[in-house]
Scaffold this motif. Sequence first.
Motif, PDB file in Angstrom:
ATOM      1  N   SER A 110       0.812  -1.214   0.000  1.00 61.72           N
ATOM      2  CA  SER A 110       0.000   0.000   0.000  1.00 61.72           C
ATOM      3  C   SER A 110       0.845   1.263   0.000  1.00 61.72           C
ATOM      4  O   SER A 110       0.339   2.354   0.183  1.00 61.72           O
ATOM      5  N   GLY A 111       2.162   1.124  -0.211  1.00 61.12           N
ATOM      6  CA  GLY A 111       3.018   2.298  -0.342  1.00 61.12           C
ATOM      7  C   GLY A 111       2.808   2.957  -1.692  1.00 61.12           C
ATOM      8  O   GLY A 111       2.036   2.485  -2.517  1.00 61.12           O
ATOM      9  N   GLY A 112       3.510   4.029  -1.940  1.00 60.30           N
ATOM     10  CA  GLY A 112       3.329   4.738  -3.216  1.00 60.30           C
ATOM     11  C   GLY A 112       2.404   5.923  -3.034  1.00 60.30           C
ATOM     12  O   GLY A 112       1.658   5.992  -2.058  1.00 60.30           O
ATOM     13  N   TYR A 113       2.458   6.838  -3.990  1.00 61.25           N
ATOM     14  CA  TYR A 113       1.761   8.126  -3.814  1.00 61.25           C
ATOM     15  C   TYR A 113       0.537   8.274  -4.704  1.00 61.25           C
ATOM     16  O   TYR A 113      -0.027   9.355  -4.806  1.00 61.25           O
ATOM     17  N   SER A 114       0.128   7.196  -5.350  1.00 62.99           N
ATOM     18  CA  SER A 114      -1.131   7.185  -6.087  1.00 62.99           C
ATOM     19  C   SER A 114      -1.257   8.363  -7.044  1.00 62.99           C
ATOM     20  O   SER A 114      -2.267   9.064  -7.042  1.00 62.99           O
ATOM     21  N   GLN A 115      -0.249   8.551  -7.885  1.00 59.30           N
ATOM     22  CA  GLN A 115      -0.272   9.691  -8.808  1.00 59.30           C
ATOM     23  C   GLN A 115      -1.356   9.563  -9.875  1.00 59.30           C
ATOM     24  O   GLN A 115      -1.769  10.556 -10.460  1.00 59.30           O
ATOM     25  N   ARG A 116      -1.815   8.335 -10.122  1.00 57.76           N
ATOM     26  CA  ARG A 116      -2.860   8.153 -11.146  1.00 57.76           C
ATOM     27  C   ARG A 116      -4.265   8.213 -10.553  1.00 57.76           C
ATOM     28  O   ARG A 116      -5.247   8.229 -11.278  1.00 57.76           O
ATOM     29  N   LEU A 117      -4.355   8.233  -9.208  1.00 55.98           N
ATOM     30  CA  LEU A 117      -5.642   8.408  -8.514  1.00 55.98           C
ATOM     31  C   LEU A 117      -5.377   9.282  -7.285  1.00 55.98           C
ATOM     32  O   LEU A 117      -5.324   8.812  -6.150  1.00 55.98           O
TER      33      LEU A 117
END
Length: 593
Positions: A110-117
């Motif tokens: 669940s890491g990451g910065y969700s740049q596409r959402l």
Amino acid sequence: MGQRSAARREHTARRLERFAALRGAAAPPGELWDVVVLTAADEAQAGAFREQLAEKLRRGQLPGRVRYLVCADPPGPRIGNGGSTLHALRCLEEQYGDQWTSFTVLLIHSGGYSQRLPNASALGKVFTALPLGHPVYQMLELKLAMYIDFPRHMKPGVLVTCSDDIELYSTAVTEAITFDKPGFTALAHPSDVAVGTAHGVFVLDPSSFSGKGGLEYGSCYRFLHKPDVETMQQSGAVCVRGAHPQLSSPGSRGDSECVYTDSVFYMDHGTAGRLLHFYKQMGTLHCEVDAYGDFLQALGPGATPDYTKNTSNVSKEDSGLVAVRQQLYSLLQGTALNVIVLSNSQFYHIGTTQEYLFHFTAESKLRFELDLQPVAFSIFPDMAKSSDQLSIIQSILEPGCVVGPGSVIEYSRMGPGVSVGKGCIVSGSCINFSVDIPSDCFLSSVSVRITDQVKYVTMVFGVGDDLKKSVNLLSDIHSLQFYGASLPECLDLWSVEASDQLFSSEDTRLGLWTARIFPVCSTLSESVRMSLNMLNSVHHKSAFKLSGFQLLSVEEMLIYKDVEDMLKFRKQIYDEICLQRQKEKSDYRMNST
């Protein structure tokens, strides 16, 4: 939707019902996971996750007697979901000692910065709300519900999954999905051949499959990672649906052809222990490792080390990646890759604005199978409802507010003079003034703490804008598009100078993600008003000066985000909806007596 989809809907409803009964309750030992691990990109994100987990547990929205552990990736270069998996194994050992070797573990990337959402950027993809349940489910609850049968039929080990996809399936009543073999065991889903080009694909061992039945166990000869169609055909990955796995004869391509694609995988504790030992020996990881591409491609009797040098699917080629892959190949070579083929199963991804809008508002299979509602846990007058093709999630909309078809509103409060166009996403916003929000608008508000004061910033874009795109030179920023206009055009309208100081990134990534264009305001509604003024100035090609405001980029919003304040706003909406429902119940009782 068809019989297969109807069967998935029926089985999914059963799992959701079982999970609902366990929300806030203590499940019997062995019934649920011993530990649920959420990975986070850094300590700041981990803190946000822990805060939300604590809130959920306080409200009885998660099963009790389950340990919830958040593991932040180590500081330094990004390590990918494979690196996060290795690091999470280390966290488990540090947290629970030798005890963890007897645990069933669910590991959710669940890491990451969700740049596409980006409405999931501040609080995390695993906490994305769904138009389902009272109170509403987030992806975390949906994962726990869909995998509710797994822990009882699993030997100690780790099940690895991602936070922005979901697998729905049906099996016969007597069939249980069992994870009890040494090595790796993966779920396999029949998919169109074109789908295989963006996924992992299993080359099944024909001697271990009949191709019949709803659930079948077998072995994988070789795993392909995002292969092209020709590679799939030459490797024997293309099968005929419902028939014995075999390479289709040349020229026989038709609708019945499929490949078996990946989703979640399990590794037993012996295998997890070997990977942990490898990670400890390595010390620090300096490259992005893919848990699917770099672990699974080493498995099965047909595996070769050729993939270790192929970096065509890698977003950023880091130093040492090839060497790390070769070491992993040596470590895992000869390890079994068992496959559980679910013939009536479907893999859904909800990681982009387009996927999000489609699955939540259109006549999608996912919407049907999960029974997603147009209005979920919200106060929403009927007159505001223009069609069933919308999604209102934990929000309060006053009479006179209108929402266009194909739009999603979540965790927001809207007054009577608000009109939302088609295909919009509005998240975490308070709009107490009359305004027309144009179609295809993305609007998401974030609380930030600056010099120890809570302020508000609202990011606004077109739903199709590419926040991941970046250029290296200031002279190239004309290729960046904001709501149908080039970024320099927008900067002129806003009286903002294009300079290196406009971008927050320490390296040379110049893009919408790092552009300091969003005004900081003292109230939530004012921040929404200012950002909508920006958008409308681009929409109507009219000037709107941003001078005088402190401006932040989306990247900086995440650095300064105030999770506590964002959750407080959501809780106010939650409490108001609960009060309204209690009032409606008591009014109903009084009227019926």
